[in-house]
Design a protein around this motif. Structure first.
Motif, PDB file in Angstrom:
ATOM      1  N   ASP A   1      -7.043 -21.788 -40.824  1.00 45.51           N
ATOM      2  CA  ASP A   1      -7.974 -20.728 -41.219  1.00 45.51           C
ATOM      3  C   ASP A   1      -9.183 -21.301 -41.935  1.00 45.51           C
ATOM      4  O   ASP A   1     -10.321 -20.862 -41.719  1.00 45.51           O
ATOM      5  N   LEU A   2      -8.944 -22.287 -42.795  1.00 50.21           N
ATOM      6  CA  LEU A   2     -10.052 -22.920 -43.507  1.00 50.21           C
ATOM      7  C   LEU A   2     -10.957 -23.675 -42.542  1.00 50.21           C
ATOM      8  O   LEU A   2     -12.191 -23.587 -42.618  1.00 50.21           O
TER       9      LEU A   2
ATOM     10  N   ALA B   1     -17.193 -16.751 -46.735  1.00 49.97           N
ATOM     11  CA  ALA B   1     -17.023 -15.458 -46.062  1.00 49.97           C
ATOM     12  C   ALA B   1     -16.257 -15.620 -44.753  1.00 49.97           C
ATOM     13  O   ALA B   1     -15.373 -14.819 -44.425  1.00 49.97           O
ATOM     14  N   ALA B   2     -16.584 -16.669 -43.998  1.00 47.92           N
ATOM     15  CA  ALA B   2     -15.893 -16.917 -42.732  1.00 47.92           C
ATOM     16  C   ALA B   2     -14.425 -17.261 -42.975  1.00 47.92           C
ATOM     17  O   ALA B   2     -13.533 -16.799 -42.248  1.00 47.92           O
ATOM     18  N   ALA B   3     -14.152 -18.070 -44.004  1.00 50.33           N
ATOM     19  CA  ALA B   3     -12.768 -18.444 -44.313  1.00 50.33           C
ATOM     20  C   ALA B   3     -11.962 -17.228 -44.747  1.00 50.33           C
ATOM     21  O   ALA B   3     -10.796 -17.058 -44.353  1.00 50.33           O
ATOM     22  N   ALA B   4     -12.573 -16.354 -45.547  1.00 47.42           N
ATOM     23  CA  ALA B   4     -11.885 -15.148 -45.996  1.00 47.42           C
ATOM     24  C   ALA B   4     -11.558 -14.248 -44.814  1.00 47.42           C
ATOM     25  O   ALA B   4     -10.467 -13.680 -44.723  1.00 47.42           O
TER      26      ALA B   4
ATOM     27  N   GLN C   1     -21.692 -19.654 -49.453  1.00 49.31           N
ATOM     28  CA  GLN C   1     -21.254 -18.269 -49.273  1.00 49.31           C
ATOM     29  C   GLN C   1     -20.884 -17.983 -47.820  1.00 49.31           C
ATOM     30  O   GLN C   1     -19.947 -17.221 -47.542  1.00 49.31           O
ATOM     31  N   THR C   2     -21.610 -18.597 -46.898  1.00 47.05           N
ATOM     32  CA  THR C   2     -21.339 -18.405 -45.471  1.00 47.05           C
ATOM     33  C   THR C   2     -19.950 -18.898 -45.107  1.00 47.05           C
ATOM     34  O   THR C   2     -19.161 -18.188 -44.464  1.00 47.05           O
ATOM     35  N   VAL C   3     -19.636 -20.110 -45.526  1.00 46.83           N
ATOM     36  CA  VAL C   3     -18.331 -20.690 -45.217  1.00 46.83           C
ATOM     37  C   VAL C   3     -17.214 -19.913 -45.908  1.00 46.83           C
ATOM     38  O   VAL C   3     -16.163 -19.646 -45.308  1.00 46.83           O
TER      39      VAL C   3
ATOM     40  N   SER D   1     -16.602 -21.633 -36.485  1.00 50.37           N
ATOM     41  CA  SER D   1     -17.806 -20.824 -36.691  1.00 50.37           C
ATOM     42  C   SER D   1     -19.064 -21.665 -36.825  1.00 50.37           C
ATOM     43  O   SER D   1     -20.175 -21.155 -36.664  1.00 50.37           O
ATOM     44  N   GLY D   2     -18.895 -22.954 -37.126  1.00 55.84           N
ATOM     45  CA  GLY D   2     -20.037 -23.826 -37.384  1.00 55.84           C
ATOM     46  C   GLY D   2     -21.127 -23.811 -36.330  1.00 55.84           C
ATOM     47  O   GLY D   2     -22.317 -23.774 -36.672  1.00 55.84           O
TER      48      GLY D   2
END
Length: 260
Positions: free
Chosen positions: A154-155, A247-250, A243-245, A162-163
């Motif tokens: 997930d991380l 949010a995607a991880a969450a 913040q982007t990373v 998503s990168g």
């Protein structure tokens, strides 16, 4: 993604025998483009009693367990590789045969051009031979990296999966900025694309770190340094990327919980 893996494997594995299960058979043939000698069937009932050494589960996350269950009789002792995002090994085990070996892998969109970074995690039943096979499969579409725990998938999704979207967003806004200072859309598009391609090539082939490469471009008092002074303000890219990373991880964790 499944077709990208299949086409890449055709170039690295001799005597590859491939069966594709896809309800839309015409879609499967179109994706494979006639480049691969594969048997295509509409559902697993057409497989009869045939046994398969390896199964790649390339379906929507919500369909992964059902897909495995429907083909369980054909996968009694198979190596099962799932690329269904957010579907845990525990969930996959519900659809798999008792003796099946399971691994989760998350490739990214660059698999299409064989430049992917894929990450994986396997359960304890995986042998060294299984692991080596997984590395060959995903090495055919780029680079592969084993993770220490399933939670890390997930991380990693927030970075590796998503990168590419973040990079495309940067290219989009760089293109738009080029248009605002007077370049045509066509010229701005060419500039943005080649800047990304060139920088990626350096990252791939040059041993220096991203920080070192950045300093190599940014002469003191020069144009790059002036631009970076804006981009790297505390409230600008460092904060936004973090913040982007996050949010995607969450969201990746939320999706995993929904699947389980």
């Amino acid at each position: 993604m499944g077709s990208a893996i299949a086409l890449a494997l055709d170039g690295v594995m001799a005597n590859l025998s491939l069966t594709v299960v896809e309800s839309d058979e015409d879609k499967a043939r179109k994706l494979l483009g006639g480049q691969l000698d594969a048997r295509i069937v509409g559902d697993s009932s057409a497989l009869g009693s045939e046994q398969f050494d390896v199964c790649v589960v390339a379906v929507k996350p919500g369909d992964a367990v059902e897909a495995l269950f429907s083909a369980r009789a054909n996968l009694q002792s198979s190596l099962i590789i799932s690329i269904a995002a957010g579907t845990s090994l525990a969930s996959l085990r519900q659809g798999a045969a008792v003796n099946a070996r399971l691994v989760r892998v998350m490739p990214n969109l660059a698999a299409i051009v064989r430049k992917a970074i894929s990450v994986g995690y396997a359960d304890g039943a995986m042998s060294c031979e299984d692991r080596a096979f997984v590395e060959v499969v995903f090495g055919a579409i780029g680079h592969f990296h084993w993770l220490r725990s399933e939670n890390e998938i997930d991380l990693a999704t927030a970075i590796t999966g998503s990168g590419p979207g973040y990079v495309f967003s940067f290219a989009q806004h760089l293109e738009e900025a080029a248009e605002r200072i007077g370049f045509s859309k066509e010229t701005a598009d060419r500039f943005a694309r080649q800047v990304i391609v060139g920088a990626a090539g350096l990252l791939d082939e040059d041993a220096r770190s991203p920080l070192e490469l950045k300093h190599a471009v940014a002469s003191p008092g020069g144009t790059t340094a002036a631009g970076l002074a804006v981009l790297e303000q505390a409230g600008a890219m460092p904060r936004v990327i973090g913040q982007t990373v996050a949010a995607a991880a969450a969201r990746a964790r939320e999706l995993a919980m929904e699947q389980d």
